[in-house]
Design a protein around this motif. Sequence first.
Motif, mmCIF file in Angstrom:
data_model
loop_
_atom_site.group_PDB
_atom_site.id
_atom_site.type_symbol
_atom_site.label_atom_id
_atom_site.label_comp_id
_atom_site.label_asym_id
_atom_site.label_seq_id
_atom_site.Cartn_x
_atom_site.Cartn_y
_atom_site.Cartn_z
ATOM 1 N N ARG A 173 -0.334 4.010 4.179
ATOM 2 C CA ARG A 173 -0.770 3.125 3.108
ATOM 3 C C ARG A 173 0.136 3.295 1.891
ATOM 4 O O ARG A 173 0.441 4.409 1.474
ATOM 5 C CB ARG A 173 -2.219 3.429 2.723
ATOM 6 C CG ARG A 173 -2.876 2.292 1.961
ATOM 7 C CD ARG A 173 -4.380 2.334 2.181
ATOM 8 N NE ARG A 173 -5.003 1.173 1.565
ATOM 9 C CZ ARG A 173 -5.396 1.135 0.306
ATOM 10 N NH1 ARG A 173 -5.219 2.185 -0.470
ATOM 11 N NH2 ARG A 173 -5.960 0.053 -0.194
ATOM 12 N N THR B 93 0.978 2.599 9.871
ATOM 13 C CA THR B 93 -0.314 3.202 9.526
ATOM 14 C C THR B 93 -0.314 3.882 8.163
ATOM 15 O O THR B 93 -1.358 4.376 7.735
ATOM 16 C CB THR B 93 -0.718 4.242 10.588
ATOM 17 O OG1 THR B 93 0.305 5.249 10.692
ATOM 18 C CG2 THR B 93 -0.928 3.595 11.950
ATOM 19 N N TYR C 233 -2.485 -2.119 4.431
ATOM 20 C CA TYR C 233 -1.583 -1.013 4.114
ATOM 21 C C TYR C 233 -0.697 -1.260 2.899
ATOM 22 O O TYR C 233 -0.073 -0.333 2.390
ATOM 23 C CB TYR C 233 -0.706 -0.693 5.333
ATOM 24 C CG TYR C 233 -1.522 -0.290 6.535
ATOM 25 C CD1 TYR C 233 -2.260 0.890 6.533
ATOM 26 C CD2 TYR C 233 -1.580 -1.102 7.668
ATOM 27 C CE1 TYR C 233 -3.028 1.263 7.632
ATOM 28 C CE2 TYR C 233 -2.342 -0.747 8.764
ATOM 29 C CZ TYR C 233 -3.067 0.434 8.740
ATOM 30 O OH TYR C 233 -3.827 0.789 9.822
#
Length: 541
Positions: A261, A259, A375
């Motif tokens: 980035r 999750t 991401y």
Amino acid sequence: MLRAAWSARLAARRSPRACPRSAFSTSLRVRKDEQTRPERPIRNPEDAHKDKFNYNPELLFTEEPNPEQVRYPAVTANDLDSRDTPPTEVRMLVRDFIEDSLYNPNYGYFPRQAVILDPPDAGFDFPSLRNVASFEKKVTEKYISYGYDTSGPGRQIWHTPTELFKPWYGHAIAKCLVSEYLLKYFPYEDFVIYEIGAGNGTLACNVLDYIRNNHPDVYDRTRYNIVEISGRMVEVQKERLCESHPCVTVNHQSVFHWTKREPAPCFFIAMEVIDNFAHDLIRYDLRTLEPYQGWVTIDHNGDFGMHYTRVSDPLISSFLDVRRRLKHPLPIRPVLQKYSALRRAYASMPLAPNLSQEEYIPTRLLSLLLALRNYFPRHRLLLSDFHSLPDTIPGYNAPVVQTRFRNTTVPCTTLLVKQGYFDIFFPTDFERLRDMYELVLSEPHGPSQASGTDDGRALPHAPNASSLSLGSDFFSSYYPKDRRTPVDGVVSASGLPVGEHKSSVFTHAEFLQTYADLSKTRLRTGENPMLEYYQNVKVLF
């Protein structure tokens, strides 16, 4: 015998229940002689505790699926992570069954059974070996050093080109990455690398050793991130890498749960990983060409079944939509796809199937591409794996299912095998993968990019970022078809937006001939096993 055990992986690596065309579709029509066969004998209660290693059930075809199995609660691989033993009285999509079998922390194949062959620290001394037979003898001796298994499925030992040809294979990967980094980003950006499924950490070690010894200025700017799902491998990687290379960070999680980035340019490595990515199973109603998704059911005795429902899973639907947009053909004879009357006639023939052959679709591979898009928006992907495999089970794009039993590799004919004791690995159509990869990356990024910018981050030598509305169309209405749309907010030194070349597919030998020092793995006869082996492997870069 041992040679067969490792060469099978080198060369590589069901009768479902039937019913009419309804929510739970059929695989084969019922034969009269099967209707009169006696029912399967009830298992002896004294045998209920006995473990089973290979399931090759001879199921009776019935007009309706077992109502009890259809009512079982649906679970996912994530739901089973906390279990110590395989579940019973549940049903799951085929990809969840495969993920649970391979990756469950408590009984999965990779956390509990798999052992990666680890040659001597310095690797094999190739110039001293006379020929390929001498090299194979050395590898066999290494297998023997792990000991003999006298009963049951033993240690599941397998190898990769990274291990067999270390450190030279890793050096070739390093040369590939460093050349791209020096050409595009040095000295303005750090050298950021992500690797998934790093195994023993051999590739990371070889890559970083090469960079430190040959490009110390690049090494000072290197950040190497490993994403590893296996807790056991995480400890091995930390012990092997973190002290000698402080730039390494090991993240214990699945890439599908990532999750965070990464706004910086980065290189993303997936070597010999995607073959073990879970696939879903679909079949098509031969009358309507409607797809049906496959479910694995497990009863109270631990026996497996299979049934089908109309596609409702979002990931399966997304894959089918991507394939439709790419115009990749279905695994059904073109003449049957074209003429509905011919399909109806064919389905009406005695003993004709009312569903198409099983097709395994790479839904988890699509999950990876979506994660890369959302991401890692400025990544460059380096991916390698099998494009063809021998001894696959029946079906289109079907996997190899095998185990190592008493020092011999044994291929199976069904996917429905005891969780944790079998390797399940798939071939990849690299040309289709490239098409899917480029399509996914050409689409808008995830919610974090709703504003239309790449976190407002531009290259240091280009502080004024132009919008895509000017971007590629400012000087010309033509944009080359072999380049992706530029990332908004990223411009080149000349003021023009940066557009990456689309990815290319190479054979294993072509890639190594470009980047490897082949003199290091050449034998006295002139043969080069690093080029001659793994001819069923391709590279996407």
